[in-house]
Design a protein around this motif. Structure first.
Motif, PDB file in Angstrom:
ATOM      1  N   ALA A   6     -23.389 -56.701   3.482  1.00  0.00           N
ATOM      2  CA  ALA A   6     -24.717 -56.680   4.106  1.00  0.00           C
ATOM      3  C   ALA A   6     -25.196 -55.269   4.399  1.00  0.00           C
ATOM      4  CB  ALA A   6     -24.701 -57.508   5.388  1.00  0.00           C
ATOM      5  N   HIS A   7     -24.293 -54.393   4.867  1.00  0.00           N
ATOM      6  CA  HIS A   7     -24.703 -53.067   5.319  1.00  0.00           C
ATOM      7  C   HIS A   7     -24.322 -51.950   4.355  1.00  0.00           C
ATOM      8  CE1 HIS A   7     -24.295 -55.530   9.071  1.00  0.00           C
ATOM      9  NE2 HIS A   7     -25.503 -55.043   9.233  1.00  0.00           N
ATOM     10  N   LYS A   8     -23.295 -52.149   3.531  1.00  0.00           N
ATOM     11  CA  LYS A   8     -22.829 -51.081   2.654  1.00  0.00           C
ATOM     12  C   LYS A   8     -22.797 -51.473   1.178  1.00  0.00           C
ATOM     13  CE  LYS A   8     -19.750 -49.230   6.248  1.00  0.00           C
ATOM     14  NZ  LYS A   8     -18.336 -48.915   6.588  1.00  0.00           N
ATOM     15  N   GLY A   9     -23.090 -52.725   0.886  1.00  0.00           N
ATOM     16  CA  GLY A   9     -22.962 -53.188  -0.488  1.00  0.00           C
ATOM     17  C   GLY A   9     -24.281 -53.513  -1.161  1.00  0.00           C
ATOM     18  N   VAL A  10     -24.918 -54.596  -0.746  1.00  0.00           N
ATOM     19  CA  VAL A  10     -26.147 -55.072  -1.380  1.00  0.00           C
ATOM     20  C   VAL A  10     -27.316 -54.155  -1.020  1.00  0.00           C
ATOM     21  CG1 VAL A  10     -27.806 -56.968  -1.479  1.00  0.00           C
ATOM     22  CG2 VAL A  10     -25.346 -57.461  -1.409  1.00  0.00           C
ATOM     23  N   LEU A  11     -28.100 -53.811  -2.025  1.00  0.00           N
ATOM     24  CA  LEU A  11     -29.329 -53.027  -1.828  1.00  0.00           C
ATOM     25  C   LEU A  11     -30.471 -54.022  -1.657  1.00  0.00           C
ATOM     26  CD1 LEU A  11     -28.650 -50.497  -4.737  1.00  0.00           C
ATOM     27  CD2 LEU A  11     -28.086 -50.222  -2.302  1.00  0.00           C
ATOM     28  N   HIS A  12     -30.744 -54.387  -0.420  1.00  0.00           N
ATOM     29  CA  HIS A  12     -31.605 -55.539  -0.138  1.00  0.00           C
ATOM     30  C   HIS A  12     -33.044 -55.367  -0.604  1.00  0.00           C
ATOM     31  CE1 HIS A  12     -28.511 -57.595   2.231  1.00  0.00           C
ATOM     32  NE2 HIS A  12     -28.191 -56.411   2.709  1.00  0.00           N
ATOM     33  N   SER A  13     -33.542 -54.151  -0.610  1.00  0.00           N
ATOM     34  CA  SER A  13     -34.948 -53.936  -0.957  1.00  0.00           C
ATOM     35  C   SER A  13     -35.161 -53.727  -2.458  1.00  0.00           C
ATOM     36  CB  SER A  13     -35.506 -52.731  -0.191  1.00  0.00           C
ATOM     37  OG  SER A  13     -34.796 -51.555  -0.544  1.00  0.00           O
ATOM     38  N   LEU A  14     -34.064 -53.700  -3.225  1.00  0.00           N
ATOM     39  CA  LEU A  14     -34.153 -53.498  -4.668  1.00  0.00           C
ATOM     40  C   LEU A  14     -33.812 -54.782  -5.411  1.00  0.00           C
ATOM     41  CD1 LEU A  14     -32.456 -49.996  -5.031  1.00  0.00           C
ATOM     42  CD2 LEU A  14     -34.895 -50.525  -4.917  1.00  0.00           C
ATOM     43  N   PRO A  15     -34.366 -54.986  -6.604  1.00  0.00           N
ATOM     44  CA  PRO A  15     -34.108 -56.231  -7.340  1.00  0.00           C
ATOM     45  C   PRO A  15     -32.671 -56.338  -7.828  1.00  0.00           C
ATOM     46  CG  PRO A  15     -35.375 -54.712  -8.690  1.00  0.00           C
ATOM     47  CD  PRO A  15     -35.316 -54.116  -7.318  1.00  0.00           C
ATOM     48  N   ILE A  16     -32.337 -57.523  -8.316  1.00  0.00           N
ATOM     49  CA  ILE A  16     -30.980 -57.818  -8.783  1.00  0.00           C
ATOM     50  C   ILE A  16     -30.529 -56.817  -9.829  1.00  0.00           C
ATOM     51  CG2 ILE A  16     -29.628 -59.508 -10.105  1.00  0.00           C
ATOM     52  CD1 ILE A  16     -31.274 -61.696  -8.634  1.00  0.00           C
ATOM     53  N   ILE A  17     -31.398 -56.467 -10.771  1.00  0.00           N
ATOM     54  CA  ILE A  17     -30.998 -55.568 -11.859  1.00  0.00           C
ATOM     55  C   ILE A  17     -30.584 -54.199 -11.308  1.00  0.00           C
ATOM     56  CG2 ILE A  17     -33.376 -54.806 -12.321  1.00  0.00           C
ATOM     57  CD1 ILE A  17     -32.559 -54.650 -15.299  1.00  0.00           C
ATOM     58  N   ASP A  18     -31.269 -53.703 -10.286  1.00  0.00           N
ATOM     59  CA  ASP A  18     -30.892 -52.423  -9.704  1.00  0.00           C
ATOM     60  C   ASP A  18     -29.555 -52.520  -8.976  1.00  0.00           C
ATOM     61  OD1 ASP A  18     -33.123 -51.096 -10.642  1.00  0.00           O
ATOM     62  OD2 ASP A  18     -34.316 -51.517  -8.870  1.00  0.00           O
ATOM     63  N   ASN A  19     -29.299 -53.658  -8.343  1.00  0.00           N
ATOM     64  CA  ASN A  19     -28.023 -53.871  -7.672  1.00  0.00           C
ATOM     65  C   ASN A  19     -26.871 -53.904  -8.658  1.00  0.00           C
ATOM     66  OD1 ASN A  19     -27.895 -54.750  -4.542  1.00  0.00           O
ATOM     67  ND2 ASN A  19     -29.951 -55.125  -5.359  1.00  0.00           N
TER      68      ASN A  19
END
Length: 500
Positions: free
Chosen positions: A344-357
């Motif tokens: 939640a805090h160090k892994g997923v880039l919440h404001s960016l789309p799936i492809i950027d993640n």
């Protein structure tokens, strides 16, 4: 006495859709007073959505939710929800407040006087002490932002226990706890359900823990109830997995474009040496090293391996590498990957789309700042390999379940030519079938020459996948290394000093 009069809550015909996507399709669910009820289902089955609807965080499309008092009288929805506490899979704490303030938050009143604040701190201490007395004594007045993920999980649980709720919804509460902390939590829950009539909904993918704590289970699959209030001891693990629509251990994961890069396992230049005072371990290509024990020791080792070292305790040496990795970016470009346990805090880039993640690690390794022309097809291949169902690679990660978001972190490093991959609880919050797929992917990466270092609080999975396990005791000291021929959960418990 009717069934309704013994229930603390009933859910009937619950439906929820997001646009054309139907998440819940007529779910049936009821929780009796004084029971621990396991809510089971694969990633994306609808469990977290149902919990959010029950607590009022998300609105339902249709269906009926009723709450009852101890005499069987129906409560209003507002009154009923006031008696519900929840620990979400992703922590919901205020980092600038102290541990005591976060625990006391549900009972906070504007203009609270000094006496009440002192009493609230005392109550917070008592709630936290039930789970871990040492942590309660030393961390009560620390800002939550300074805590580890595993410490934050204990604060969340203590807040739920202190809220005066009659129904507690625990969504993957043990995912960041050690075995000893988990057993302490279970002892508290057994006492509260047995003596105080507390009801608990327990969401987990850890079958051993489910059987340790739960009385009955409900299983939902694709937004529908497929097993409604069945005694947990009437269902085998295999039957539960089948009802969830999961695969068996023999299922072979689909292969994706794994790197063709190989390493000479006999070459000293490809050996990774990690050491601290009086301890040295050499890892050759293809090694899967498990890391067991309380977070203090593993966290320092992981920091050293990923270039985030706050401590100089561990040194990492490899031909062509500097004496000490200076940053995660440098580590990644030298071939050291990392999957955090705090998605939640160090892994997923919440404001960016799936492809950027998914493509983030590749861009760092390649030195690319923007998307390349082939990234769309590459991303789709990776999502297919991990069975991630998304309407579009341009959707945001929050359209996926928590367990499915974890797959995005795995996908980042799948097929990247890494010499080292550090995994921190990579199966946190994922269902049984996905765990097996991740195990297989890790074996494939090791077969291509990658050194895997894997910290997990689940001893069973370390023993299943790893070739060696290094154990840390409760003080963070290295207590020993088990070779595969010596593996047993009892030996790991002895070395780590933590209950199984």
């Amino acid at each position: 006495m009717s069934e309704t009069s013994t229930n603390v809550m009933t859910v009937r015909g619950l439906t929820k859709s997001y646009g054309a996507t139907s998440v819940l399709q007529g779910v049936e669910f009821s929780v009796a007073r004084g029971e621990v009820h396991a809510l089971l289902g694969g990633n994306g089955a609808g469990k977290s959505t149902m919990i959010k609807i029950i607590t009022g965080a998300v609105s339902k499309n249709d269906g009926d939710i009723r709450f009852f008092d101890e005499d069987g009288r129906e409560r209003s929805e507002t009154e009923g929800r006031a008696k519900v506490a929840v620990v979400h899979q992703e922590l919901a704490l205020l980092p600038h407040l102290t541990v005591a303030e976060n625990i006391a938050l549900p009972n906070h009143r504007k203009g609270m006087g000094l006496f009440r604040r002192t009493a609230a701190a005392r109550e917070a201490f008592e709630s936290l002490r039930m789970i871990d007395q040492g942590f309660a004594a030393t961390c009560l007045h620390r800002p939550v932002g300074s805590l580890s993920l595993h410490e934050g999980q204990m604060v969340e649980i203590a807040r739920a226990l202190s809220s005066g709720a009659e129904l507690i919804l625990l969504d993957e509460p043990t995912a960041n706890l050690t075995a000893l902390e988990t057993e302490r939590l279970f002892t508290v829950l057994r006492k509260l359900t047995g003596e105080n009539g507390l009801s608990v909904v327990f969401v987990s993918h850890r079958m051993k823990e489910i059987r340790q704590i739960a009385n009955v289970c409900t299983i939902i699959r694709d937004g529908r109830t497929v097993v409604d209030r069945q005694a947990i001891n009437e269902l085998s693990d295999v039957a539960i997995i089948e009802k969830m629509g999961q695969v068996t251990a023999s299922h072979a994961v689909e292969r994706t474009r794994l790197s063709a890069v190989t390493f000479d396992a006999s070459s000293a230049t490809n050996t990774l040496t990690i050491q601290e005072q009086g301890f040295k371990l050499e890892l050759r290509p293809g090694t899967i090293l498990g890391v067991a024990g309380a977070p203090a020791g593993p966290a320092m080792l992981i920091d050293g391996l990923t270039g985030a070292a706050r401590s100089k305790r561990w040194t990492v040496a490899r031909a062509g590498w500097p004496d000490r990795l200076q940053s995660p970016r440098q580590a990644a470009r030298l071939g050291a990957g990392y999957i955090t346990g705090d998605r939640a805090h160090k892994g997923v880039l919440h404001s960016l789309p799936i492809i950027d993640n998914v493509m983030a690690s590749r861009r760092v390794v390649r030195g690319a700042a923007i998307a390349g022309g082939s990234e769309g097809a590459e991303c789709l291949d990776l999502l297919k390999a991990l069975k991630v169902r998304a309407a579009s690679v341009w959707d945001l990660p929050n359209t996926l379940s928590g367990g499915t978001q974890q797959k995005l972190l795995i996908a980042r490093w799948l097929g990247v030519p890494s010499r080292l991959l550090v995994l921190e609880e990579p199966t946190r919050g994922v269902d049984i079938g996905t765990k097996r797929e991740i195990y297989q992917l890790i074996r494939q990466m090791a077969a291509s020459g990658t050194i895997i270092v894997w910290w997990s609080t689940e001893n069973v999975e370390l023993l299943e996948v790893c070739s060696r396990v290094v154990a840390f005791d409760t003080e963070g000291r290295c207590a020993g290394v088990l070779a595969q021929a010596d593996f047993s959960e009892e030996k790991l418990v002895t070395l780590t000093g933590m209950a199984a």
